[in-house]
Design a protein around this motif. Structure first.
Motif, PDB file in Angstrom:
ATOM      1  N   UNK A 235       0.816  -1.205   0.000  1.00  0.00           N
ATOM      2  CA  UNK A 235       0.000   0.000   0.000  1.00  0.00           C
ATOM      3  C   UNK A 235       0.852   1.258   0.000  1.00  0.00           C
ATOM      4  N   UNK A 236       1.954   1.201   0.697  1.00  0.00           N
ATOM      5  CA  UNK A 236       2.841   2.367   0.698  1.00  0.00           C
ATOM      6  C   UNK A 236       3.292   2.686  -0.727  1.00  0.00           C
ATOM      7  N   UNK A 237       3.629   1.624  -1.463  1.00  0.00           N
ATOM      8  CA  UNK A 237       4.049   1.828  -2.845  1.00  0.00           C
ATOM      9  C   UNK A 237       2.929   2.432  -3.685  1.00  0.00           C
ATOM     10  N   UNK A 238       1.746   1.863  -3.523  1.00  0.00           N
ATOM     11  CA  UNK A 238       0.614   2.363  -4.306  1.00  0.00           C
ATOM     12  C   UNK A 238       0.396   3.846  -4.038  1.00  0.00           C
ATOM     13  N   UNK A 239       0.411   4.201  -2.758  1.00  0.00           N
ATOM     14  CA  UNK A 239       0.133   5.598  -2.417  1.00  0.00           C
ATOM     15  C   UNK A 239       1.221   6.528  -2.945  1.00  0.00           C
ATOM     16  N   UNK A 240       2.464   6.113  -2.818  1.00  0.00           N
ATOM     17  CA  UNK A 240       3.511   7.034  -3.272  1.00  0.00           C
ATOM     18  C   UNK A 240       3.490   7.151  -4.802  1.00  0.00           C
ATOM     19  N   UNK A 241       3.052   6.097  -5.468  1.00  0.00           N
ATOM     20  CA  UNK A 241       2.949   6.197  -6.923  1.00  0.00           C
ATOM     21  C   UNK A 241       1.827   7.163  -7.316  1.00  0.00           C
ATOM     22  N   UNK A 242       0.913   7.397  -6.394  1.00  0.00           N
ATOM     23  CA  UNK A 242      -0.183   8.339  -6.670  1.00  0.00           C
ATOM     24  C   UNK A 242       0.149   9.760  -6.206  1.00  0.00           C
ATOM     25  N   UNK A 243       1.352   9.916  -5.700  1.00  0.00           N
ATOM     26  CA  UNK A 243       1.780  11.244  -5.235  1.00  0.00           C
ATOM     27  C   UNK A 243       1.011  11.738  -4.007  1.00  0.00           C
ATOM     28  N   UNK A 244       0.522  10.814  -3.213  1.00  0.00           N
ATOM     29  CA  UNK A 244      -0.130  11.206  -1.970  1.00  0.00           C
ATOM     30  C   UNK A 244       0.923  11.194  -0.864  1.00  0.00           C
ATOM     31  N   UNK A 245       1.052  12.312  -0.201  1.00  0.00           N
ATOM     32  CA  UNK A 245       2.014  12.362   0.890  1.00  0.00           C
ATOM     33  C   UNK A 245       1.504  11.483   2.032  1.00  0.00           C
ATOM     34  N   UNK A 246       2.410  10.758   2.622  1.00  0.00           N
ATOM     35  CA  UNK A 246       1.998   9.795   3.617  1.00  0.00           C
ATOM     36  C   UNK A 246       2.731  10.082   4.929  1.00  0.00           C
ATOM     37  N   UNK A 247       2.013  10.032   6.052  1.00  0.00           N
ATOM     38  CA  UNK A 247       2.692  10.120   7.337  1.00  0.00           C
ATOM     39  C   UNK A 247       2.382   8.858   8.121  1.00  0.00           C
ATOM     40  N   UNK A 248       3.411   8.090   8.383  1.00  0.00           N
ATOM     41  CA  UNK A 248       3.236   6.868   9.159  1.00  0.00           C
ATOM     42  C   UNK A 248       3.448   7.218  10.622  1.00  0.00           C
ATOM     43  N   UNK A 249       2.426   7.006  11.415  1.00  0.00           N
ATOM     44  CA  UNK A 249       2.484   7.413  12.816  1.00  0.00           C
ATOM     45  C   UNK A 249       2.939   6.256  13.691  1.00  0.00           C
ATOM     46  N   UNK A 250       3.956   6.468  14.446  1.00  0.00           N
ATOM     47  CA  UNK A 250       4.306   5.523  15.528  1.00  0.00           C
ATOM     48  C   UNK A 250       5.358   6.144  16.434  1.00  0.00           C
TER      49      UNK A 250
END
Lengths: 250, 250
Positions: free
Chosen positions: B235-250
């Motif tokens: 999913x991380x790959x899919x999202x970054x291929x869509x140019x959606x900035x992602x913040x993984x919280x932990x």
DNA sequence: AATAATATGACCGATATTGATTGAATATGA
DNA sequence: TCATATTCAATCAATATCGGTCATATTATT
């Protein structure tokens, strides 16, 4: 004492007394006038309180709030609330204005099959999980102290709504008409008056003869007024001469 | 004394007294101010209590008690909520969609200088007495289960509003886009998407790969997604291929 | 028992709050 | 109008609180 705690006390004191001087507050809080002055600046900046020379005045429902604190007025509100609620029939669509008296009405509407429209957050909170009641909330700018929605969004939302009965309370009643203290509130309430077939006003007797900032409507606009038995004879005569049906609650 | 036990006592004390100073607490718990300070930081982070200079103030009704003891997914929601709230800057205007994750965001917005728009009754309830926060409520037909306002009134009210940031949560995310379970809700949320400059979606990883009734928008519509670390690499790959900035919280 | 992980208490520089003081602005009363 | 008395806003030194760091103590793990 904590700064926030101190500020809360200032607001509380102003609420109860309507006005507070710098000296009074400094002494009450056992602090310097400088600090009180800074607190007032802070509170005024936030609209919680209005600064005047030499002290502060509470903004909003000052006089009424004070009266609400007394248990006598409160239990009268409860009685009025119950009486109004008894009038409501199953399937009615009603519009509930904000205010402590109308909140008392709402308490008696939980679990009854009704359509209720309101701009009051506490009333919505009360009815949102009442399974029989369909709830429509009027949105808008939230007025912090009383938790009612006001302003253009509220006015616009009210335009699309029609209800059988409006239940409202007012801040003051004189021979000139009904009044409330906040002009945004009055604007929304005037729109409410247009949406209802029947207008019911619920007030305690203490509001009669008292003025407030903005005129809401003429004295003969409501179809019916619910009031406690503290109302003097003079007012009863005036109201019946205006053809307003009156219910004296006791 | 166990840390959790100590923190529980702090909350209890704050509930009873409204306020508590660092010194009071340190003495009461027979521990150092440093420890109390750390506890307050922790409790404030969870939104159970509001820190003020010199101590704490009790904040609103504790829905937290109920949620606190539930599953791990909820504490992930809390972490996500906190991370999103950290992004918000003083003076921002934000639109908060309903839902448990956005409610966690709202807990961290109490007493911050913001303009908050929401169609969620619990969120409004939380923020209505937050003095720094200007609250605008979106009204409409109240959907009982979740306490959000939907329908034509809500849609119409959203038309007149523009905000800097929209924070929403969704019921499911697949490659085809974002979904929610209620079509009235989706209609309102689509309108929300139009009113915001920046769209932030906050979800827990469990929502990925899950479908729901109505499509809300494409996968690349949000500007940024906050999600917990349970998200798999695919999913991380899919999202970054869509140019959606992602913040993984932990 | 040894080690790692966490919690605790003390300390310190940075920051915010406080109370006193001052001159300016405003109200009061002759 | 003018003189006097309050009240106000701005400033400053003193004080209290904050956040972060570090050494130590406690608890959990191997």
């Amino acid at each position: 004492m904590l700064p926030d705690q101190r500020r809360e006390k200032i607001v509380e004191y102003a609420e109860n007394n309507g006005f507070a001087s710098l000296q009074q507050l400094a002494e009450l809080l056992d602090t310097s006038e400088s600090t009180v002055r800074r607190d007032l600046e802070y509170l005024d900046g936030k609209g919680q309180v209005r600064r005047t020379r030499g002290g502060i005045a509470y903004v909003g429902e000052s006089l009424t709030d004070f009266e609400e604190r007394t248990t006598r007025a409160l239990s009268q509100k409860q009685r009025i609330g119950r009486a109004v609620a008894e009038l409501i029939e199953p399937g009615d669509s009603i519009l509930l204005d904000g205010g402590t008296t109308t909140l008392e009405v709402a308490r008696h509407l939980v679990n009854r099959p009704l359509q209720v429209v309101t701009n009051s957050l506490p009333i919505a909170q009360l009815l949102v999980n009442s399974p029989e009641t369909e709830l429509i909330l009027i949105g808008g700018y939230m007025y912090p102290k009383t938790g009612v929605a006001l302003g253009p969004i509220a006015v616009e939302a009210l335009r699309t709504i029609r209800v059988r009965r409006l239940i409202m309370s007012v801040g003051g009643i004189t021979k000139e008409g009904m009044f409330n203290s906040n002009s945004l509130l009055v604007e929304a309430e005037q729109r409410m008056l247009e949406t209802a077939e029947e207008v019911i006003v619920a007030v305690d007797a203490g509001k009669f003869g008292r003025n407030a900032l903005s005129k809401l409507c003429d004295l003969d606009r409501p179809d019916r007024i619910f009031v406690d038995s503290g109302l003097n004879e003079n007012w009863k005569d005036i109201l019946s001469s205006k053809n307003v049906e009156m219910t004296i609650v006791e």
